[in-house]
Each structure stands twice: as C-alpha cells, then as structure tokens.
Write a protein that holds these residues in place. Structure first.
Motif, mmCIF file in Angstrom:
data_model
loop_
_atom_site.group_PDB
_atom_site.id
_atom_site.type_symbol
_atom_site.label_atom_id
_atom_site.label_comp_id
_atom_site.label_asym_id
_atom_site.label_seq_id
_atom_site.Cartn_x
_atom_site.Cartn_y
_atom_site.Cartn_z
ATOM 1 N N GLN A 116 0.893 -1.307 -0.064
ATOM 2 C CA GLN A 116 0.115 0.226 -0.136
ATOM 3 C C GLN A 116 0.885 1.239 -0.135
ATOM 4 O OE1 GLN A 116 -3.502 0.444 2.650
ATOM 5 N NE2 GLN A 116 -3.305 -1.802 3.179
ATOM 6 N N HIS A 117 0.429 2.152 -0.690
ATOM 7 C CA HIS A 117 1.111 3.336 -1.016
ATOM 8 C C HIS A 117 0.401 4.861 -0.420
ATOM 9 C CE1 HIS A 117 2.972 1.232 -4.181
ATOM 10 N NE2 HIS A 117 3.954 2.009 -4.050
ATOM 11 N N VAL A 118 0.976 5.776 0.271
ATOM 12 C CA VAL A 118 0.538 7.006 0.687
ATOM 13 C C VAL A 118 1.187 8.043 -0.298
ATOM 14 C CG1 VAL A 118 0.299 8.874 2.125
ATOM 15 C CG2 VAL A 118 -0.241 6.314 2.862
ATOM 16 N N GLY A 119 0.556 8.397 -1.420
ATOM 17 C CA GLY A 119 0.985 9.126 -2.441
ATOM 18 C C GLY A 119 2.237 8.409 -3.215
ATOM 19 N N GLU A 120 3.460 8.781 -3.299
ATOM 20 C CA GLU A 120 4.460 7.960 -4.149
ATOM 21 C C GLU A 120 5.285 7.225 -2.804
ATOM 22 O OE1 GLU A 120 5.534 7.927 -7.057
ATOM 23 O OE2 GLU A 120 3.504 9.173 -7.486
ATOM 24 N N ARG A 121 4.877 7.025 -1.559
ATOM 25 C CA ARG A 121 5.616 6.586 -0.537
ATOM 26 C C ARG A 121 4.937 5.274 -0.386
ATOM 27 N NH1 ARG A 121 6.460 5.804 5.064
ATOM 28 N NH2 ARG A 121 8.626 5.634 5.481
ATOM 29 N N MET A 122 5.760 4.203 -0.313
ATOM 30 C CA MET A 122 5.081 2.997 0.112
ATOM 31 C C MET A 122 5.510 2.807 1.488
ATOM 32 S SD MET A 122 6.194 -1.185 -1.391
ATOM 33 C CE MET A 122 5.069 -0.883 -2.728
ATOM 34 N N VAL A 123 4.093 2.460 2.130
ATOM 35 C CA VAL A 123 3.995 2.182 3.444
ATOM 36 C C VAL A 123 3.900 0.921 4.297
ATOM 37 C CG1 VAL A 123 3.208 4.628 3.994
ATOM 38 C CG2 VAL A 123 1.734 2.621 3.565
ATOM 39 N N PHE A 124 3.498 0.025 3.293
ATOM 40 C CA PHE A 124 3.333 -1.187 3.418
ATOM 41 C C PHE A 124 3.872 -2.148 2.300
ATOM 42 C CE2 PHE A 124 -0.237 0.156 6.123
ATOM 43 C CZ PHE A 124 0.228 -0.435 7.472
ATOM 44 N N PRO A 125 5.069 -2.740 2.496
ATOM 45 C CA PRO A 125 5.885 -3.171 1.135
ATOM 46 C C PRO A 125 5.182 -4.244 0.415
ATOM 47 C CG PRO A 125 6.691 -4.151 3.053
ATOM 48 C CD PRO A 125 5.793 -3.113 3.681
ATOM 49 N N ALA A 126 5.459 -4.416 -0.818
ATOM 50 C CA ALA A 126 4.945 -5.383 -1.709
ATOM 51 C C ALA A 126 5.684 -6.652 -1.523
ATOM 52 C CB ALA A 126 5.134 -4.848 -3.324
ATOM 53 N N LEU A 127 4.735 -7.539 -1.220
ATOM 54 C CA LEU A 127 5.552 -8.872 -1.055
ATOM 55 C C LEU A 127 5.923 -9.762 -2.150
ATOM 56 C CD1 LEU A 127 3.599 -9.972 2.211
ATOM 57 C CD2 LEU A 127 5.626 -8.630 2.061
ATOM 58 N N GLY B 155 6.833 -4.710 -7.818
ATOM 59 C CA GLY B 155 7.323 -3.935 -6.923
ATOM 60 C C GLY B 155 7.799 -4.439 -5.752
ATOM 61 N N SER B 156 8.169 -5.667 -5.622
ATOM 62 C CA SER B 156 8.871 -6.232 -4.614
ATOM 63 C C SER B 156 10.478 -6.663 -4.952
ATOM 64 C CB SER B 156 8.038 -7.573 -4.322
ATOM 65 O OG SER B 156 8.563 -8.018 -2.810
ATOM 66 N N TYR B 157 11.038 -7.326 -3.792
ATOM 67 C CA TYR B 157 12.306 -7.605 -4.152
ATOM 68 C C TYR B 157 12.441 -8.713 -5.160
ATOM 69 C CZ TYR B 157 10.426 -11.272 -0.983
ATOM 70 O OH TYR B 157 9.604 -12.094 -0.324
ATOM 71 N N ASN B 158 13.777 -8.899 -5.744
ATOM 72 C CA ASN B 158 13.752 -9.902 -6.767
ATOM 73 C C ASN B 158 14.131 -11.333 -6.441
ATOM 74 O OD1 ASN B 158 16.673 -9.756 -6.804
ATOM 75 N ND2 ASN B 158 16.675 -7.996 -8.001
ATOM 76 N N TRP B 159 14.484 -12.032 -7.284
ATOM 77 C CA TRP B 159 14.589 -13.566 -7.117
ATOM 78 C C TRP B 159 16.054 -13.752 -6.442
ATOM 79 C CZ3 TRP B 159 11.186 -16.872 -6.203
ATOM 80 C CH2 TRP B 159 10.118 -17.121 -6.611
ATOM 81 N N GLY B 160 16.787 -12.831 -6.479
ATOM 82 C CA GLY B 160 18.221 -12.911 -5.881
ATOM 83 C C GLY B 160 18.470 -12.288 -4.306
ATOM 84 N N ALA B 161 17.114 -11.748 -3.794
ATOM 85 C CA ALA B 161 17.123 -11.368 -2.410
ATOM 86 C C ALA B 161 17.217 -12.530 -1.506
ATOM 87 C CB ALA B 161 15.961 -10.266 -2.246
ATOM 88 N N GLY B 162 17.723 -11.943 -0.307
ATOM 89 C CA GLY B 162 17.722 -13.003 0.770
ATOM 90 C C GLY B 162 16.205 -13.368 1.079
ATOM 91 N N MET B 163 15.355 -12.399 1.098
ATOM 92 C CA MET B 163 13.969 -12.738 1.512
ATOM 93 C C MET B 163 13.322 -13.558 0.817
ATOM 94 S SD MET B 163 12.273 -12.088 4.376
ATOM 95 C CE MET B 163 12.666 -10.478 4.894
ATOM 96 N N HIS B 164 13.746 -14.222 -0.536
ATOM 97 C CA HIS B 164 13.018 -15.166 -1.345
ATOM 98 C C HIS B 164 13.411 -16.448 -0.698
ATOM 99 C CE1 HIS B 164 16.676 -16.699 -2.877
ATOM 100 N NE2 HIS B 164 16.015 -17.606 -3.540
ATOM 101 N N SER B 165 14.231 -16.498 0.344
ATOM 102 C CA SER B 165 14.618 -17.881 0.836
ATOM 103 C C SER B 165 13.380 -18.238 2.024
ATOM 104 C CB SER B 165 16.049 -17.827 1.745
ATOM 105 O OG SER B 165 16.041 -18.786 2.575
ATOM 106 N N HIS C 122 5.069 -16.618 -5.464
ATOM 107 C CA HIS C 122 4.677 -15.968 -6.690
ATOM 108 C C HIS C 122 5.649 -15.422 -7.198
ATOM 109 C CE1 HIS C 122 0.958 -16.014 -3.889
ATOM 110 N NE2 HIS C 122 0.328 -15.531 -4.738
ATOM 111 N N GLU C 123 5.377 -15.006 -8.459
ATOM 112 C CA GLU C 123 6.510 -14.327 -9.306
ATOM 113 C C GLU C 123 6.921 -12.981 -8.828
ATOM 114 O OE1 GLU C 123 8.834 -15.187 -11.105
ATOM 115 O OE2 GLU C 123 7.698 -16.040 -12.909
ATOM 116 N N ARG C 124 8.068 -12.716 -9.196
ATOM 117 C CA ARG C 124 8.883 -11.364 -8.719
ATOM 118 C C ARG C 124 9.860 -11.094 -9.941
ATOM 119 N NH1 ARG C 124 8.935 -11.394 -4.083
ATOM 120 N NH2 ARG C 124 7.793 -12.833 -3.444
ATOM 121 N N PRO C 125 10.529 -9.846 -9.680
ATOM 122 C CA PRO C 125 11.515 -9.683 -10.639
ATOM 123 C C PRO C 125 12.604 -10.813 -10.633
ATOM 124 C CG PRO C 125 10.968 -7.642 -9.679
ATOM 125 C CD PRO C 125 10.329 -8.630 -8.730
#
Length: 310
Positions: free
Chosen positions: A198-209, A213-223, A258-261
């Motif tokens: 979710q965004h407020v204006g241009e700022r994301m206040v709750f991140p995309a999972l 808009g989220s982290y890519n397949w190389g990020a640690g959180m994909h584990s 789910h798919e991500r970059p």
C-alpha cells in the motif's frame, strides 16, 4: 544505555578470538545463548556536527530509500521494510549487529565482502536496482548511520538479536493452501490481497511482497527459512510472535510462491540459473506452482531503472 559485558564474557571472547588467530580462521565469534546484548544510542542523540549530518543523511536514505537514492532503486521498498524500527530492532536484522561483523566471507558470492559491498548487494537484490559505487555518498551515508548505531558494540562478535532468529524445521511441510489462509487472515489488510503493498502518495508504507514492486529472485527474503524467521518475530505488524512456527513457514511459502522480478544473475536459462544459485530444497525459483514455473515469466531485474533506460 549500553549494557556492560561481564569480565568473564570478555575473557571468553578474547580466548575465542585468539583461537581463531592461531588457527588462521577469520570469522565472527558466535557465543550462542551467551551472546551479549546491545542497545543502540538514543535516536535523538545524533551529534550536531559534520559527521552527524552524514548520519542523518544515511538515516533518511534508510527510511525513504526511493526518494533519497532513486538512481539506485528499482522498486518502492525502503531499507526499513525489512530492517525494522529504523534498523534498531532485534531479530529484524538490526544494523548495529551487522556493522560489527564485516568484512566477512559470504557463500553467496564466494569471497570476503566489505560492508560497502554488502550494501551494494542490498540495492541490487532487495531494492531490485543497481549497485552504487563503493565511494558514493549513498554508501558512505549508510555506513555512517550503521557505525553510529553500533557505538560501543564489540566487534567480531555475533550479538543477541543479530539477523533473523532461525526457526526449527516445521512439523509439516510448508503448504500453499494453509499459507494462503494465514495470509488472508493476518497479512492482506496491510499488504493487499494481491501482495502489492500500500502507498500514501508516492511512498510505500506497507511493502509489496511479490510482483514487480517487490524484491527480486536474488534477494535474501526469497529464501523461505529467512522469510519464515522474519515473519515469526515481526509479523503481523505490532504482533510479532503471535503466529505459530507452522503458520510462519506456511505463509512464507505462500508469499514466495509468487512471481517477482528476475534474479540479476539470470543467464538466459531458468534451469541453469536454478542449478547455480537456487538449488536449496526450500527454494521455489524454477519450481512449478499452480501450473506456473517461477522465474520463467519474471520481468527483467532493474524495475524502474530498466524502464527509464528504454
């Protein structure tokens, strides 16, 4: 106020350090349950001088990353999306605990990483962007902020609350359907039914999972183990440790199914990229979920950066 490390603990740390030196080992001392506690300085105590200005710059980048480091960010996530409470919170990969452990060897790239290189990797993977030069003001400012948070902490020692507290293997294999139910009940209100945040204006206040808009397949959180540990300790927001371990594993599976970059290391073949970088049994890259091979339809890594270049 920082807690004082006992003389016995100091002696133990020293003996471990000497043992590492005599055996040629160059790694952090892990004291397990005896790991020392640490409290970062008060948030309002940043010095009013030139160094303090750089610390404040790093804090601003950390809290509002796309707005303050737009040339290196390809999504709308902020550093604080994962390193919570301005990088201060235990078991949410706090900055003060990370600062004292670098330089360090990382199996992810197979060599000793400086802190600057570790931060570059965050931009490349978690922020789905590009790496700032190591001497860029963005890196210098973030390093300064981390240094300030770690004032008084022992170096080369894994502190209590460092990283994410790993969970034991679940009693049941993580499950998509159970995870979907946990997500609907506990996560969708903030992150959206579609995982887009979710965004407020241009700022994301709750991140995309997931999604572009989220982290890519190389990020640690994909584990899945990493995501489950983070979720258990910190989610739902303000209600950390309210989910069972099984629920944390299940919803981590669902989130990462789910798919991500695309992984920036993608070599043109999902199968070869999976074999080289995603061969852990819990890694979903290259796996077929609900009839879709994850990674096969990923948008190219780089997000807005790539869009700008076209």
């Amino acid at each position: 106020m920082n807690r004082i490390i006992t003389s016995e603990l100091r002696a133990l740390v020293l003996s471990c350090s000497l043992a590492m030196l005599t055996t040629g080992m160059a790694q952090a001392v892990d004291l397990g349950d005896a790991a020392p506690s640490f409290s970062p300085p008060d948030a309002h105590s940043i010095p009013n001088n030139d160094f303090g200005k750089m610390v404040l710059k790093g804090q601003a980048i950390f809290l509002n990353t796309p707005q303050n480091a737009s040339q290196f960010v390809g999504n709308q996530l902020n550093c604080v999306s994962c390193h919570m409470d301005a990088g201060r919170r235990e078991n949410a990969s706090p900055l003060w605990a990370a600062y004292v452990l670098y330089p360090a060897y990382r199996s992810k790239n197979g060599h000793v990483n400086t802190l600057a290189e570790r931060l570059q990797g965050c931009f490349r993977y978690s922020m789905n962007g590009k790496m700032p030069p190591p001497d860029d003001q963005t890196i210098v400012a973030l390093e300064s902020y981390m240094y300030w948070l770690a004032q008084g902490a022992p170096t080369g020692v894994k502190l209590k609350g460092q990283g994410f507290k790993r969970l034991a293997e679940p009693a049941q294999k993580p499950d998509y359907v159970r995870g979907e139910q946990v997500y609907a009940q506990n996560c969708a209100l903030c992150h959206g039914a579609d995982g887009a945040g979710q965004h407020v204006g241009e700022r994301m206040v709750f991140p995309a999972l997931w999604g572009d808009g989220s982290y890519n397949w190389g990020a640690g959180m994909h584990s899945i183990p990493t995501a489950a540990a983070f979720i258990k300790a910190n989610m739902p927001l303000g209600k950390g440790n309210s989910l069972t371990d099984q629920q944390a594993w299940d919803v981590a599976y669902y989130m990462n199914a789910h798919e991500r970059p695309q992984d920036p290391r993608f070599n043109g073949s999902v199968e070869e990229t999976q074999k080289k970088y995603h061969d852990a049994k819990s890694d979903l890259y290259g796996q077929t979920i609900n009839g879709v091979m994850l990674g096969a339809h990923s948008t190219p890594s780089g997000g807005r950066l790539r869009a700008k270049a076209q």
